[in-house]
Design a protein around this motif. Structure first.
Motif, PDB file in Angstrom:
ATOM      1  N   LEU A  21       0.675  -1.517  -0.036  1.00 14.29           N
ATOM      2  CA  LEU A  21      -0.356   0.133  -0.389  1.00 14.29           C
ATOM      3  C   LEU A  21       1.114   1.088  -0.568  1.00 14.29           C
ATOM      4  CD1 LEU A  21      -2.969  -1.082   2.452  1.00 14.29           C
ATOM      5  CD2 LEU A  21      -2.834  -0.795   0.136  1.00 14.29           C
ATOM      6  N   GLU A  22       2.125   1.325   0.755  1.00 12.44           N
ATOM      7  CA  GLU A  22       3.134   1.880   0.370  1.00 12.44           C
ATOM      8  C   GLU A  22       3.038   2.875  -0.460  1.00 12.44           C
ATOM      9  OE1 GLU A  22       6.001   1.346   3.481  1.00 12.44           O
ATOM     10  OE2 GLU A  22       6.876   3.637   3.397  1.00 12.44           O
ATOM     11  N   LEU A  37       2.361   2.191  -3.601  1.00 10.27           N
ATOM     12  CA  LEU A  37       1.350   2.172  -4.520  1.00 10.27           C
ATOM     13  C   LEU A  37       0.559   4.064  -4.356  1.00 10.27           C
ATOM     14  CD1 LEU A  37      -1.613  -0.666  -4.271  1.00 10.27           C
ATOM     15  CD2 LEU A  37      -0.475   0.109  -5.959  1.00 10.27           C
ATOM     16  N   TRP A  38       0.606   3.777  -2.563  1.00 12.26           N
ATOM     17  CA  TRP A  38       0.463   5.359  -2.536  1.00 12.26           C
ATOM     18  C   TRP A  38       0.911   6.733  -3.416  1.00 12.26           C
ATOM     19  CZ3 TRP A  38      -0.285   6.975   3.772  1.00 12.26           C
ATOM     20  CH2 TRP A  38      -1.420   8.332   3.112  1.00 12.26           C
ATOM     21  N   LYS A  39       2.780   6.036  -3.124  1.00 11.91           N
ATOM     22  CA  LYS A  39       3.834   6.523  -3.125  1.00 11.91           C
ATOM     23  C   LYS A  39       3.946   6.682  -4.751  1.00 11.91           C
ATOM     24  CE  LYS A  39       7.371   5.987   0.723  1.00 11.91           C
ATOM     25  NZ  LYS A  39       8.866   5.356   1.049  1.00 11.91           N
ATOM     26  N   GLU A  72       1.208   7.382  -6.170  1.00 20.04           N
ATOM     27  CA  GLU A  72       0.384   7.626  -6.816  1.00 20.04           C
ATOM     28  C   GLU A  72       0.371   8.835  -7.054  1.00 20.04           C
ATOM     29  OE1 GLU A  72      -2.704   7.460  -8.595  1.00 20.04           O
ATOM     30  OE2 GLU A  72      -2.197   5.100  -8.886  1.00 20.04           O
ATOM     31  N   MET A  73       1.301   9.830  -5.767  1.00 22.03           N
ATOM     32  CA  MET A  73       1.830  10.836  -5.218  1.00 22.03           C
ATOM     33  C   MET A  73       2.797  11.191  -6.458  1.00 22.03           C
ATOM     34  SD  MET A  73       0.005  11.789  -3.082  1.00 22.03           S
ATOM     35  CE  MET A  73       0.954  13.281  -1.763  1.00 22.03           C
ATOM     36  N   VAL A  92       2.828  10.319  -9.971  1.00 26.24           N
ATOM     37  CA  VAL A  92       1.984  10.958 -11.201  1.00 26.24           C
ATOM     38  C   VAL A  92       1.865  11.959 -11.283  1.00 26.24           C
ATOM     39  CG1 VAL A  92       0.701  10.547 -12.769  1.00 26.24           C
ATOM     40  CG2 VAL A  92       1.371   8.851 -10.923  1.00 26.24           C
TER      41      VAL A  92
END
Lengths: 121, 155
Positions: free
Chosen positions: B145-146, B148-150, B152-153, B155
């Motif tokens: 999840l970490e 994926l979050w990174k 997304e941030m 992009v």
């Protein structure tokens, strides 16, 4: 950046079984984000978890959660505290912050939120 | 000296009784006033109330007639209502038929084509939405999840 995906990730972390890791990731990435919306959702997720470690981040640490510089983020966090069903842990942390924290502004904010919690009962 | 026997005395007694039984009923007996017009005695009552009392069957017959006439009138209006509704149903059916035939004409003149790229993009999007649903994300480890979050941030 897809905000709905990020919201889903934050929500998943707010109810993830791995308590310690979830709070760490929320604290490291979420509370330090330059985007207000991300910090707002992160503070809400930390308070929603309603555990000691997650509440310490949102209620004690300067510049995070109820102490955020953005009024919107701080108010959202306070609303989330008021919406908690079991406020016992939050009250305990707020009282410790009022009495023991070194920073006066943090103590004042904690005192105000503690009063709001008392009024909302 | 005459002998008085039971028979002679009995005949005399029963004579008076027989006389009263032999009274004839006059035709105008129901008219208590016995009014006569130009010498003719009215033979029957002309008052409606007394005649009704005497013939309750007649009153029932008249009521029955009124009832039947009301029923017939209602049946006529009911028939008219059914006819009007049937007409509206028939017109609706005609309209539906016309619409269907128009649609069929349009369908025959329409070209159908599939944009496979668009379709695959749509399916991919739906698949990723499902992948990023909260229910699926909570089942994944926090490390993922970490990342994926990174991502997304970034992009």
């Amino acid at each position: 950046m897809n905000m709905s995906r990020i919201n889903n990730i934050i929500e998943a972390l707010s109810c993830h079984e791995d308590e310690k890791e979830a709070v760490r990731v929320l604290k490291e990435i979420g509370t330090n984000s330059p985007i207000d919306e991300v910090r707002e959702k992160t503070a809400q997720a930390l308070i929603k978890r309603n555990t000691h470690d997650s509440l310490v981040v949102a209620l004690i640490e300067k510049g995070k959660g109820i102490h955020d510089l953005s009024t919107r983020v701080a108010m959202s966090a306070i609303n989330e505290v008021l919406a908690l069903e079991d406020k016992s842990e939050a009250i305990k942390i707020l009282e410790d912050t009022m009495n023991l924290h070194s920073d006066e502004t943090v103590r004042d904010t904690a005192r105000s939120v503690r009063a709001l919690v008392e009024f909302s009962r | 000296m005459t002998k008085i026997t039971f028979n002679t005395k009995g005949v005399g007694l029963f004579k008076s009784l027989n006389k009263s039984e032999n009274k004839t009923v006059q035709p105008h007996a129901s008219n208590p006033f016995g009014i006569s017009f130009k010498g003719n005695v009215i033979q029957a009552d002309v008052f409606e109330t007394t005649s009704n009392k005497e013939n309750p069957g007649q009153a029932i017959k008249e009521k029955g007639k009124m009832f039947m006439s009301a029923v017939v009138g209602n049946i006529n209006s009911f028939n008219n209502a059914i006819k009007s509704r049937l007409n509206s149903v028939v017109s609706f059916g005609k309209r539906v038929r016309d619409n269907v035939s128009n649609w069929w004409e349009q369908a025959k003149n329409t070209e159908i084509s599939f944009d496979l790229n668009e379709l695959s993009r749509f399916v991919n999007e739906k698949f990723h939405m499902n992948e990023y649903s909260v229910g699926n994300l909570t089942k994944r480890p926090v490390g993922e999840l970490e990342e994926l979050w990174k991502a997304e941030m970034a992009v």
